[in-house]
Scaffold this motif. Structure first.
Motif, PDB file in Angstrom:
ATOM      1  N   UNK A 170     -18.966 -32.761  -5.728  1.00 48.90           N
ATOM      2  CA  UNK A 170     -19.132 -31.482  -5.450  1.00 48.90           C
ATOM      3  C   UNK A 170     -18.113 -30.939  -4.386  1.00 48.90           C
ATOM      4  N   UNK A 171     -17.909 -31.648  -3.521  1.00 54.23           N
ATOM      5  CA  UNK A 171     -16.687 -31.238  -2.381  1.00 54.23           C
ATOM      6  C   UNK A 171     -15.454 -31.814  -2.651  1.00 54.23           C
ATOM      7  N   UNK A 172     -15.177 -32.326  -3.792  1.00 46.85           N
ATOM      8  CA  UNK A 172     -13.870 -33.061  -3.975  1.00 46.85           C
ATOM      9  C   UNK A 172     -13.030 -32.777  -4.883  1.00 46.85           C
ATOM     10  N   UNK A 173     -11.512 -32.876  -4.757  1.00 48.34           N
ATOM     11  CA  UNK A 173     -10.588 -32.290  -5.699  1.00 48.34           C
ATOM     12  C   UNK A 173     -10.796 -33.228  -6.649  1.00 48.34           C
ATOM     13  N   UNK A 174      -9.951 -32.878  -8.081  1.00 50.32           N
ATOM     14  CA  UNK A 174     -10.022 -33.617  -9.058  1.00 50.32           C
ATOM     15  C   UNK A 174      -9.590 -35.100  -9.001  1.00 50.32           C
ATOM     16  N   UNK A 175      -8.592 -35.271  -8.069  1.00 48.52           N
ATOM     17  CA  UNK A 175      -8.035 -36.518  -8.091  1.00 48.52           C
ATOM     18  C   UNK A 175      -9.048 -37.407  -7.244  1.00 48.52           C
ATOM     19  N   UNK A 176      -9.872 -36.985  -6.197  1.00 48.85           N
ATOM     20  CA  UNK A 176     -10.763 -37.662  -5.389  1.00 48.85           C
ATOM     21  C   UNK A 176     -11.932 -37.853  -6.233  1.00 48.85           C
ATOM     22  N   UNK A 177     -12.407 -36.663  -6.892  1.00 52.45           N
ATOM     23  CA  UNK A 177     -13.557 -36.890  -7.729  1.00 52.45           C
ATOM     24  C   UNK A 177     -13.513 -38.120  -8.800  1.00 52.45           C
ATOM     25  N   UNK A 178     -12.217 -38.115  -9.612  1.00 55.77           N
ATOM     26  CA  UNK A 178     -12.009 -39.072 -10.289  1.00 55.77           C
ATOM     27  C   UNK A 178     -12.063 -40.737  -9.829  1.00 55.77           C
ATOM     28  N   UNK A 201     -21.493 -31.180 -13.161  1.00 59.02           N
ATOM     29  CA  UNK A 201     -20.272 -31.085 -13.762  1.00 59.02           C
ATOM     30  C   UNK A 201     -20.559 -31.893 -15.031  1.00 59.02           C
ATOM     31  N   UNK A 202     -19.993 -31.632 -16.207  1.00 54.95           N
ATOM     32  CA  UNK A 202     -20.061 -32.184 -17.451  1.00 54.95           C
ATOM     33  C   UNK A 202     -19.029 -33.514 -17.450  1.00 54.95           C
ATOM     34  N   UNK A 203     -17.883 -33.378 -16.933  1.00 54.30           N
ATOM     35  CA  UNK A 203     -16.831 -34.391 -16.690  1.00 54.30           C
ATOM     36  C   UNK A 203     -17.415 -35.664 -15.807  1.00 54.30           C
ATOM     37  N   UNK A 204     -18.051 -35.206 -14.707  1.00 56.72           N
ATOM     38  CA  UNK A 204     -18.747 -36.334 -14.008  1.00 56.72           C
ATOM     39  C   UNK A 204     -19.831 -37.084 -14.734  1.00 56.72           C
ATOM     40  N   UNK A 205     -20.518 -36.436 -15.606  1.00 52.83           N
ATOM     41  CA  UNK A 205     -21.734 -36.766 -15.914  1.00 52.83           C
ATOM     42  C   UNK A 205     -21.039 -37.793 -17.040  1.00 52.83           C
ATOM     43  N   UNK A 206     -19.960 -37.611 -17.632  1.00 54.69           N
ATOM     44  CA  UNK A 206     -19.387 -38.359 -18.626  1.00 54.69           C
ATOM     45  C   UNK A 206     -19.365 -39.857 -18.379  1.00 54.69           C
ATOM     46  N   UNK A 207     -19.320 -40.304 -16.996  1.00 54.38           N
ATOM     47  CA  UNK A 207     -19.061 -41.548 -16.665  1.00 54.38           C
ATOM     48  C   UNK A 207     -20.299 -42.302 -16.828  1.00 54.38           C
ATOM     49  N   UNK A 208     -21.404 -41.613 -16.721  1.00 55.49           N
ATOM     50  CA  UNK A 208     -22.687 -42.281 -16.882  1.00 55.49           C
ATOM     51  C   UNK A 208     -22.860 -42.995 -18.299  1.00 55.49           C
ATOM     52  N   UNK A 209     -23.803 -43.821 -18.327  1.00 57.95           N
ATOM     53  CA  UNK A 209     -24.079 -44.496 -19.693  1.00 57.95           C
ATOM     54  C   UNK A 209     -24.951 -43.398 -20.500  1.00 57.95           C
ATOM     55  N   UNK A 210     -25.886 -42.667 -19.698  1.00 56.83           N
ATOM     56  CA  UNK A 210     -26.745 -41.730 -20.407  1.00 56.83           C
ATOM     57  C   UNK A 210     -26.906 -40.518 -19.748  1.00 56.83           C
ATOM     58  N   UNK A 211     -27.188 -39.259 -20.425  1.00 52.26           N
ATOM     59  CA  UNK A 211     -27.039 -38.064 -19.621  1.00 52.26           C
ATOM     60  C   UNK A 211     -28.373 -37.473 -20.139  1.00 52.26           C
ATOM     61  N   UNK A 212     -29.281 -37.027 -18.877  1.00 51.81           N
ATOM     62  CA  UNK A 212     -30.370 -36.366 -19.341  1.00 51.81           C
ATOM     63  C   UNK A 212     -30.495 -34.992 -18.811  1.00 51.81           C
TER      64      UNK A 212
END
Lengths: 221, 355
Positions: A170-178, A201-212
Motif C-alpha cells: 500500500x505504501x510502495x511504488x510499482x517496482x517495490x510492490x512487485x 489491489x487486484x494486481x497484488x491479489x493476482x500473486x496469490x493462489x486463491x482470491x476471496x
C-alpha cells in the motif's frame, strides 16, 4: 491450517452495536497463499486482527493449526502472536530506534529465542529477501521496499504457522510492490509459508493462489 | 538504551533532574555533617578534655550562664591541670563571639597560629580565624562591625574552638551581668585520669552539664540535634518528589510518543510484563546515570559552598551516595509505574493506528 466457521465480531460503540463480521466461513490449507480483497468496511481488517490474535472473536469458531482462538485468554493470544502468526503491515511498523537486525532480533527476544543458535534456514530467507547487507541500517536509511522486506523477515523469524499481510504494498511504488510481492510468493513456494494477504489491489491479489472477496462482513468468494 | 539515545533532550533533562535530586540530598547531608564535624574539630581544638556547661544549657545552644566562681571550684578538683572559662555571645543567627582569657586559653590549646597580625592587646581587639577572614574579606588592622566595632588584631589558623575571639572581660562588661561565663574547658593531668575526673566533676557540680571531648563526635550527630533530622527528612522527601514527578512526566510523554512502537511490540507478542520491564530498565538506567551525575554535582556544590560560604563547611559523605541513589531510584521507579502500566495495558490495534 485455518478453519473459520460462522465467525462473528460485534463492536459495542456506546449504545450502538457494529457488526463487523456477520458469519465468515473460510478454510486455508497449509502452504496456501490466499488474498482477501474487498472494499473499505467489508471486514477485512477485523478478520486480520482476529486471525492475528489482536482482538477476540464474538462467536463462531476460528482454528489456526488446531488452536481455537475463541477459547483463548489475552495471555494465550499474546503467546499466539509470539510464534503462531507473523504480521506485515502497510506502514512497515519497524521500530525507528533499532537497526534492521535489531528489529528482527527483538521478535526473537520476545519469543524467548534470542539466545538460540544461528538459524541456517533464516540466513537463507535473508538472502531470498535480499537484505543481508542492509541489516545494520536503521529504518530511516532504508527504502520503503527494503523496510517492508525487513518487516517480512521479522514476521517469519520465529517460523509462524501463518503470515498475515495487511496491504503490504500500500505504501510502495510499482517496482517495490512487485519486488515485495515476489518475495512473498517466493517464501510461499520455497519454504511453504502459509500467507493470508489483505489488499485492495487486484494486481497484488493476482500473486496469490486463491482470491476471496469480502463484502459487508461476509466472504462472497 | 536505544530509546534513551533516540530522545537525547528528554534523556538529558531526566538525568539532570535525578542528578539535581541526588545533589540536593548529598549537599544537605554534606552540610549537616560538615558543620557538625567542623564543630567537633574546633571544640576538640580547644585542648580541653572535658567541658562544663550550666545546668540550664544544652549541648548546642549558646544560652545559659554560670558564675565565674565555678572555675575556681573546678580547679580545686584532683587531676585538673588547667581550667578556663569562656563566654559565648551570639551576634547574629549563625555567628557568635567567644570571650577568652588569652593566656589561659593559649595554655590549654597550645596557642594560636597567627597568619596575620598578633594577639589581643586592646579592649576592642578581636581575633578572627582564616575562614572568617576569607568569608568577610578581612585582614589584620581592619574593622569589623558586630553591633559594635572591633579592630582585627590578628588572623589565626582555624580549628581552635571559635571563629572570633575577644577578651572575656571586655565581653562581660559589654553584655552584663558581669562575672558570668558560658563554658569551662578542663584539662586532666593525664589521659588515664579523664574518666575519674569526669566522675569527680559530676559529683562536685551536680546538675551541671558535663561532656567528654572524646565523646563529642557521637554527641554532635544528626540524631542528637533537635529539628535537624526532621528538616533533613523533609528536604529529602521534597527532592524525592521532584525526581518522581520528573520521571513520571518523562515516562508519561515517552509512552505517549511511543504508543505506536508499543503497539508494534504487542503485535509481536510482547506481554504486559515485557513492556513494563523495558520501561523499568530505562528508568533504572536513568536513575543510575542521574545518581552518578548527582554525585559529581555534589562536589560542585561543595566547591560553591566552600567558595561562597566558607563558614558553612560542607562534607562529602560517601556513605550517603548509595542511600541517595536508592532514594532517587525509588522515586523514579514509582514515577514510572503508572506510565508503564498505561503502556502495558494499551490495546494493540488502537496503538498501531496511532500517528
Amino acid at each position: 491450517m485455518i478453519e473459520i466457521r460462522d465467525l462473528k465480531k460485534v463492536f459495542h460503540l456506546g449504545d450502538v452495536d457494529v457488526h463487523a463480521l456477520r458469519g465468515v466461513n473460510l478454510s486455508v490449507t497449509k502452504s496456501e497463499f490466499v488474498a482477501v480483497i474487498g472494499p473499505s468496511g467489508s471486514g477485512k481488517s477485523t478478520l486480520f486482527h482476529i486471525l492475528g490474535g489482536l482482538t477476540p472473536p464474538t462467536s463462531g469458531s476460528v482454528f489456526i493449526d488446531g488452536r481455537d482462538l475463541l477459547k483463548m485468554s489475552d495471555a494465550q493470544r499474546t503467546n499466539l502472536r509470539k510464534t503462531g502468526v507473523g504480521f506485515v503491515f502497510q506502514k512497515y511498523n519497524l521500530l525507528p530506534t533499532l537497526t534492521a537486525r535489531e528489529n528482527i532480533d527483538i521478535a526473537r527476544d520476545i519469543a524467548g529465542r534470542r539466545n538460540h543458535a544461528p538459524d541456517p534456514w533464516f540466513q537463507e530467507v535473508l538472502k531470498l529477501l535480499g537484505i543481508e547487507r542492509r541489516l545494520n541500517h536503521k529504518p530511516r536509511a532504508l527504502s520503503g521496499g527494503e523496510q517492508q522486506r525487513v518487516a517480512i523477515a521479522r514476521a517469519i523469524v520465529n517460523h509462524p504457522a501463518l503470515l498475515l499481510a495487511d496491504e503490504p504494498t500500500g505504501n510502495l511504488d510499482t517496482e517495490n510492490s512487485n519486488a515485495v510481492l515476489a518475495v512473498l510468493r517466493g517464501l510461499n513456494e520455497r519454504i511453504g509459508q502459509t500467507i493470508l494477504m489483505i489488499t485492495h489491489n487486484p494486481e497484488a491479489a493476482a500473486y496469490a493462489h486463491r482470491i476471496v472477496e469480502m463484502r459487508d462482513g461476509r466472504i462472497v468468494e | 538504551m536505544e530509546n534513551l539515545k533516540h530522545r537525547p533532550v528528554r534523556t538529558f533533562l531526566s538525568v539532570i533532574a535525578i542528578g539535581v535530586e541526588v545533589a540536593m540530598i548529598l549537599t544537605l547531608v554534606g552540610l549537616s555533617h560538615g558543620m557538625l564535624q567542623d564543630l567537633t574539630r574546633r571544640s576538640q581544638g580547644s585542648g580541653g578534655d572535658i567541658f562544663v556547661r550550666p545546668p540550664d544549657s544544652s549541648l548546642l545552644s549558646q544560652s545559659g550562664k554560670m558564675p565565674e566562681g565555678v572555675v575556681k571550684k573546678v580547679r580545686s578538683i584532683p587531676h585538673v591541670t588547667l581550667a578556663t572559662g569562656t563566654l559565648i555571645q551570639p551576634v547574629s543567627a549563625l555567628e557568635y563571639i567567644t570571650g577568652i582569657n588569652l593566656d589561659e586559653f593559649n595554655a590549654l590549646s597550645g596557642g594560636f597560629q597567627y597568619l596575620e597580625g598578633g594577639p589581643l592587646r586592646q579592649p576592642d581587639d578581636i581575633l578572627i580565624d582564616d575562614v572568617e577572614a576569607r568569608s568577610k574579606g578581612l585582614h589584620a588592622g581592619d574593622t569589623i562591625d558586630l553591633g559594635r566595632k572591633w579592630r582585627v588584631a590578628g588572623v589565626v589558623a582555624s580549628g581552635k574552638l571559635s571563629r572570633m575571639f575577644v577578651d572575656i572581660r571586655t565581653l562581660q562588661h559589654l553584655y552584663p551581668p558581669s562575672g558570668y561565663i558560658s563554658t569551662i574547658y578542663v584539662k586532666a593531668d593525664s589521659a588515664a585520669n579523664i574518666d575519674p575526673l569526669f566522675d569527680a566533676l559530676g559529683q562536685n557540680l551536680e546538675a551541671f552539664k558535663i561532656y567528654k571531648m572524646q565523646e563529642l563526635t557521637s554527641l554532635y550527630s544528626v540524631d542528637n540535634i533537635p529539628l535537624l533530622k526532621p528538616f533533613t527528612t523533609v528536604v529529602i522527601a521534597i527532592a524525592a518528589i521532584v525526581g518522581f514527578l520528573m520521571v513520571f512526566l518523562s515516562m508519561y510523554t515517552a509512552v505517549l510518543e511511543r504508543t505506536r512502537e508499543i503497539g508494534i511490540l504487542k503485535a509481536l507478542g510482547a506481554s504486559p510484563g515485557y513492556i513494563l520491564g523495558a520501561l523499568m530498565r530505562e528508568t533504572v538506567l536513568l536513575s543510575i546515570v542521574g545518581t552518578l551525575v548527582g554525585i559529581a554535582l555534589s562536589f560542585g556544590t561543595k566547591w560553591l559552598m566552600d567558595t561562597l560560604a566558607p563558614t558553612l563547611p560542607t562534607a562529602i559523605v560517601q556513605d550517603w551516595w548509595a542511600i541517595a541513589g536508592l532514594i532517587a531510584l525509588g522515586g523514579a521507579v514509582i514515577g514510572a509505574i503508572y506510565p508503564g502500566l498505561k503502556a502495558a495495558r494499551q490495546d494493540p490495534i488502537e496503538a498501531l493506528a496511532y500517528d
